[in-house]
Write a protein that holds these residues in place. Structure first.
Motif, PDB file in Angstrom:
ATOM      1  N   LEU A 197       0.817  -1.146  -0.082  1.00 29.29           N
ATOM      2  CA  LEU A 197      -0.057   0.130   0.107  1.00 29.29           C
ATOM      3  C   LEU A 197       0.976   1.162   0.055  1.00 29.29           C
ATOM      4  O   LEU A 197       0.466   2.237  -0.729  1.00 29.29           O
ATOM      5  CB  LEU A 197      -0.919  -0.065   1.312  1.00 29.29           C
ATOM      6  CG  LEU A 197      -2.171  -0.738   1.357  1.00 29.29           C
ATOM      7  CD1 LEU A 197      -2.899  -0.737   2.633  1.00 29.29           C
ATOM      8  CD2 LEU A 197      -3.060  -0.289  -0.005  1.00 29.29           C
ATOM      9  N   ARG A 198       1.937   1.057   0.670  1.00 26.83           N
ATOM     10  CA  ARG A 198       2.869   2.400   0.763  1.00 26.83           C
ATOM     11  C   ARG A 198       3.224   3.068  -0.558  1.00 26.83           C
ATOM     12  O   ARG A 198       3.413   4.060  -0.568  1.00 26.83           O
ATOM     13  CB  ARG A 198       4.087   2.252   1.801  1.00 26.83           C
ATOM     14  CG  ARG A 198       4.783   3.048   1.793  1.00 26.83           C
ATOM     15  CD  ARG A 198       6.296   2.918   2.816  1.00 26.83           C
ATOM     16  NE  ARG A 198       6.901   4.210   3.066  1.00 26.83           N
ATOM     17  CZ  ARG A 198       7.821   4.445   3.988  1.00 26.83           C
ATOM     18  NH1 ARG A 198       7.754   3.507   4.735  1.00 26.83           N
ATOM     19  NH2 ARG A 198       8.345   5.557   4.283  1.00 26.83           N
ATOM     20  N   GLY A 199       3.445   1.933  -1.342  1.00 23.06           N
ATOM     21  CA  GLY A 199       3.900   2.493  -2.828  1.00 23.06           C
ATOM     22  C   GLY A 199       2.996   3.101  -3.502  1.00 23.06           C
ATOM     23  O   GLY A 199       3.023   4.167  -4.325  1.00 23.06           O
ATOM     24  N   GLY A 200       1.729   3.040  -3.233  1.00 26.90           N
ATOM     25  CA  GLY A 200       0.459   3.652  -3.919  1.00 26.90           C
ATOM     26  C   GLY A 200       0.100   4.848  -3.150  1.00 26.90           C
ATOM     27  O   GLY A 200      -0.541   5.825  -3.898  1.00 26.90           O
ATOM     28  N   LEU A 201       0.419   4.782  -1.979  1.00 26.83           N
ATOM     29  CA  LEU A 201      -0.220   6.198  -1.286  1.00 26.83           C
ATOM     30  C   LEU A 201       0.958   7.337  -1.055  1.00 26.83           C
ATOM     31  O   LEU A 201       0.627   8.479  -1.087  1.00 26.83           O
ATOM     32  CB  LEU A 201      -0.258   5.752   0.342  1.00 26.83           C
ATOM     33  CG  LEU A 201      -1.532   4.643   0.348  1.00 26.83           C
ATOM     34  CD1 LEU A 201      -1.711   4.246   1.825  1.00 26.83           C
ATOM     35  CD2 LEU A 201      -2.635   5.372  -0.208  1.00 26.83           C
ATOM     36  N   GLU A 202       2.321   7.019  -1.437  1.00 29.84           N
ATOM     37  CA  GLU A 202       3.486   8.206  -1.174  1.00 29.84           C
ATOM     38  C   GLU A 202       3.339   8.872  -2.540  1.00 29.84           C
ATOM     39  O   GLU A 202       3.077   8.195  -3.605  1.00 29.84           O
ATOM     40  CB  GLU A 202       4.757   7.179  -1.167  1.00 29.84           C
ATOM     41  CG  GLU A 202       5.041   6.827   0.327  1.00 29.84           C
ATOM     42  CD  GLU A 202       6.233   6.276   0.516  1.00 29.84           C
ATOM     43  OE1 GLU A 202       6.963   6.586   1.523  1.00 29.84           O
ATOM     44  OE2 GLU A 202       6.885   5.470  -0.226  1.00 29.84           O
ATOM     45  N   THR A 203       3.758  10.004  -2.527  1.00 34.40           N
ATOM     46  CA  THR A 203       3.801  10.764  -3.430  1.00 34.40           C
ATOM     47  C   THR A 203       5.098  10.590  -4.557  1.00 34.40           C
ATOM     48  O   THR A 203       5.074  10.985  -5.845  1.00 34.40           O
ATOM     49  CB  THR A 203       3.827  12.146  -3.284  1.00 34.40           C
ATOM     50  OG1 THR A 203       5.201  12.576  -2.534  1.00 34.40           O
ATOM     51  CG2 THR A 203       2.678  12.591  -2.333  1.00 34.40           C
ATOM     52  N   GLY A 204       6.191   9.972  -4.150  1.00 32.80           N
ATOM     53  CA  GLY A 204       7.328   9.737  -5.044  1.00 32.80           C
ATOM     54  C   GLY A 204       8.352  10.854  -4.902  1.00 32.80           C
ATOM     55  O   GLY A 204       9.202  10.716  -5.788  1.00 32.80           O
ATOM     56  N   ASP A 205       7.966  11.814  -4.309  1.00 34.84           N
ATOM     57  CA  ASP A 205       8.862  13.080  -4.433  1.00 34.84           C
ATOM     58  C   ASP A 205      10.291  12.974  -3.693  1.00 34.84           C
ATOM     59  O   ASP A 205      10.325  12.049  -2.741  1.00 34.84           O
ATOM     60  CB  ASP A 205       8.012  14.374  -3.672  1.00 34.84           C
ATOM     61  CG  ASP A 205       7.129  14.709  -4.733  1.00 34.84           C
ATOM     62  OD1 ASP A 205       7.028  14.461  -5.863  1.00 34.84           O
ATOM     63  OD2 ASP A 205       6.116  15.390  -4.140  1.00 34.84           O
TER      64      ASP A 205
END
Length: 194
Positions: free
Chosen positions: A186-194
């Motif tokens: 889930l973390r990968g889908g919830l983080e902005t990736g900035d």
């Protein structure tokens, strides 16, 4: 002061201290036994493990539900304290997901206790669940807000979304390890990736 030393504590104060100690011993014993055997643990065994008599157990916790409610309330308090006590050197995203992992483990392992503690009156169950959920939501909301303020997670994510996703992982995972793995994904889908 008496000639032989300080005056003894009034009898009521000693009884209150003993009562508090006995309640703490019973709660600790109940937590251990529930962790070992589940919420159907024998109350006689709780008293035995605490080193007190059955009358003392029933004086503090007149029903099984009263004891289980106290145990589960303690678990919720501990979970919320974990969120407040996360190391400040963690990034806001790491703090959020570290606590979310603890939340998933809590839901995956404590759900039978929560349900057993609130069996019976639906009104009582609703009030207790509302109280517990309010505490959990407040912790999650604070951690989510900090992560969003840092630009680490999606700005449109709500605490309701976050807890529903994590709760879903906890309830659908085949075991605790699987639930934790789903939460990590889930973390990968919830983080902005900035």
């Amino acid at each position: 002061m008496t000639p032989s030393g300080p005056e003894p504590a009034p009898p009521g104060r000693t009884r209150r201290a003993d009562a508090a100690r006995n309640a703490a011993l019973l709660l600790a014993a109940a937590r251990e036994l529930v962790a070992e055997s589940g919420p159907e643990v024998a109350l006689d065994e709780v008293a035995r493990r605490a080193g007190v008599g059955n009358a003392t157990l029933y004086r503090h916790f007149p029903t099984r539900a009263d004891l289980l409610i106290a145990v589960y309330a303690d678990e919720v308090t501990e979970l919320c304290h974990q969120g407040a006590d996360l190391p400040t050197e963690l990034s806001p995203a790491d703090a959020l997901f570290s606590w979310l992992d603890a939340f998933v483990v809590h839901v995956a392992t404590k759900r039978p206790l929560a349900l057993a503690a609130t069996e019976g009156s639906t009104g009582r169950r609703s009030a207790l669940f509302d109280q517990w959920h309010t505490s959990i939501r407040a912790t999650a909301s604070d951690l989510l807000r900090r992560a969003q303020d840092a630009g680490a997670v999606r700005p449109g994510l709500t605490v309701t979304d976050l807890l529903a996703l994590a709760g879903g992982a906890a309830l659908t995972g085949t075991d605790v390890a699987h639930a934790r793995r789903l939460t990590a994904l889930l973390r990968g889908g919830l983080e902005t990736g900035d």
